[in-house]
Design an enzyme around this catalytic site. Structure first.
Site, short mmCIF file in Angstrom:
data_model
loop_
_atom_site.label_atom_id
_atom_site.label_comp_id
_atom_site.label_asym_id
_atom_site.label_seq_id
_atom_site.Cartn_x
_atom_site.Cartn_y
_atom_site.Cartn_z
N ARG A 1 -48.72 -40.62 46.30
CA ARG A 1 -47.40 -40.75 46.90
C ARG A 1 -46.41 -39.80 46.21
O ARG A 1 -46.06 -39.97 45.04
CB ARG A 1 -46.92 -42.20 46.77
CG ARG A 1 -45.66 -42.53 47.53
CD ARG A 1 -45.46 -44.04 47.52
NE ARG A 1 -44.29 -44.44 48.28
CZ ARG A 1 -43.10 -44.67 47.73
NH1 ARG A 1 -42.93 -44.54 46.43
NH2 ARG A 1 -42.09 -45.06 48.48
N HIS B 1 -41.28 -40.21 27.62
CA HIS B 1 -42.37 -40.35 28.59
C HIS B 1 -43.42 -41.26 27.99
O HIS B 1 -43.70 -41.19 26.78
CB HIS B 1 -42.97 -38.98 28.91
CG HIS B 1 -44.36 -39.05 29.48
ND1 HIS B 1 -45.49 -38.81 28.72
CD2 HIS B 1 -44.80 -39.34 30.71
CE1 HIS B 1 -46.56 -38.94 29.47
NE2 HIS B 1 -46.18 -39.26 30.68
N GLY C 1 -53.82 -36.81 46.83
CA GLY C 1 -53.10 -37.34 47.98
C GLY C 1 -52.23 -38.53 47.65
O GLY C 1 -51.97 -39.38 48.49
N ASN D 1 -47.32 -43.24 29.33
CA ASN D 1 -48.21 -43.76 30.37
C ASN D 1 -49.47 -44.32 29.74
O ASN D 1 -49.90 -43.91 28.66
CB ASN D 1 -48.51 -42.72 31.45
CG ASN D 1 -49.51 -41.70 31.02
OD1 ASN D 1 -50.70 -41.97 30.96
ND2 ASN D 1 -49.03 -40.50 30.72
N HIS E 1 -34.63 -40.41 31.70
CA HIS E 1 -33.71 -39.31 31.44
C HIS E 1 -32.31 -39.88 31.20
O HIS E 1 -31.65 -40.35 32.14
CB HIS E 1 -33.67 -38.34 32.62
CG HIS E 1 -34.95 -37.60 32.86
ND1 HIS E 1 -35.39 -36.62 32.00
CD2 HIS E 1 -35.88 -37.70 33.85
CE1 HIS E 1 -36.54 -36.14 32.45
NE2 HIS E 1 -36.86 -36.78 33.57
N HIS F 1 -46.54 -20.64 28.20
CA HIS F 1 -45.79 -19.47 28.65
C HIS F 1 -44.49 -19.28 27.88
O HIS F 1 -43.90 -18.20 27.92
CB HIS F 1 -45.51 -19.55 30.16
CG HIS F 1 -44.67 -20.73 30.56
ND1 HIS F 1 -45.13 -22.02 30.50
CD2 HIS F 1 -43.40 -20.81 31.03
CE1 HIS F 1 -44.18 -22.85 30.92
NE2 HIS F 1 -43.11 -22.13 31.26
N SER G 1 -46.83 -45.48 34.47
CA SER G 1 -46.26 -44.23 33.96
C SER G 1 -44.75 -44.30 34.05
O SER G 1 -44.21 -44.77 35.06
CB SER G 1 -46.79 -43.05 34.78
OG SER G 1 -46.26 -41.83 34.29
#
Length: 308
Positions: A267, A113, A265, A115, A103, A182, A99
């Site tokens: 990194r 982006h 969980g 992945n 920027h 939104h 991934s």
């Protein structure tokens, strides 16, 4: 979605090679070496596995750019991975992926982006259930039709060997996925996106994944080369920081990859490496009509057929 086979070794070898090729190409563009940060998770942790984070901060071209590889195994799929297949909830899993998010400094160079990933659910007493996901999308601050056409053509050409129906299908999926509900607004100009994909069986689906991954450098690098030297001032920089806020909102509120990493969980530093290093929010701000900033909203963010 039941696979005819699952060769995690072949997927891992491809992904590590892809990461090395991408980092090599953009180290050449930036001129500053990417840092290398390897990590492992042991048997007493929630996830087991390893990964390799490659990133540059405060580079010459990229204010922040990262390209991560990870290969993890866990005892139970998190909710973000089973929302479309509740029968697999709680099954052990294996996940591999690369991934990246880049920027740029110059507001005329778009954020990008990409992945590519593979999942295998391993329910007890059953065959592995394998699927692939990924894609790439472009988030400009100032729109250039030449760049949009080039990026989408690269996406189409990567999928063409696997059927002409895939590009329009995955483009529509991308337009719908990278949408801030939104805000009633697209994050960028899209590209392609697919998930839960195993329609061709393991070998051909994996081949499609490789074609998408291999197309990335050619899709983005020419745009960087065209725009990196354009002059800009405080106005353009302010707009870039404002629009980066939309990127943060999407990643934290909607992005399935971010949610999967945090819920399982993973990194945290590697998961949140996609965030831009500087962002600005304003209260109820609107661009002035007729400006280049307004044209992003009127001409680029609404979904359109760039290859028409």
């Amino acid at each position: 979605m039941v696979s005819d086979t699952f060769d995690s070794g072949a997927v891992r070898a491809y992904l590590l090679d892809l990461q090395a090729r991408i980092v090599g190409a953009f180290e050449q563009e930036d001129g500053k070496p990417f840092l290398t940060d390897g990590w492992t998770r042991g048997p007493h942790e929630r996830l087991q596995g390893d990964g390799l984070s490659r990133l540059v901060e405060q580079g010459h071209v990229f204010e922040r750019a990262g390209c991560n590889f990870s290969h993890v195994r866990g005892p139970a799929l998190p909710p973000s991975a089973t929302q479309h297949r509740p029968e697999l909830a709680g099954a052990p899993f294996e996940a591999l992926g690369v991934s990246l998010v880049m920027h740029p400094r110059n507001p005329y160079v778009p954020t990008v982006h990409m992945n590519v990933r593979a999942f295998a659910a391993l329910p007890a007493g059953q065959k592995p259930v394998v699927w692939f996901g990924g894609g790439m999308d472009l988030t400009p601050y100032y729109g250039f039709e030449e760049d949009a056409v080039h990026f989408h053509r690269s996406c189409r050409d990567a999928l063409a060997p696997f059927g002409p129906e895939l590009y329009p299908r995955f483009k529509k999926w991308c337009d719908e996925y990278f949408y801030l509900k939104h805000r009633a607004e697209a994050r960028g100009i899209g590209g392609i996106f697919f998930d839960d994909f195993a329609e061709f069986g393991f070998e051909r689906s994996f081949g499609m994944l490789r074609s998408v991954g291999d197309a990335f450098v050619g899709a983005y690098r020419p745009i960087v080369q065209r725009r990196r030297g354009l002059p800009y001032g405080e106005r353009e920089r302010d707009f870039q920081l404002y629009r980066r806020g939309r990127y943060v909102e999407f990643n934290l509120v909607f992005d399935r990859g971010t949610h999967f990493g945090l819920q399982s969980g993973g990194r945290t530093e590697s998961i949140l490496m996609s965030m831009p290093p500087a962002v600005a929010w304003r209260y109820d701000w609107q661009p002035e009509p007729g400006t280049p900033e307004a044209r992003l909203y009127t001409d680029f963010l609404p979904p359109r057929d760039w290859l028409e």
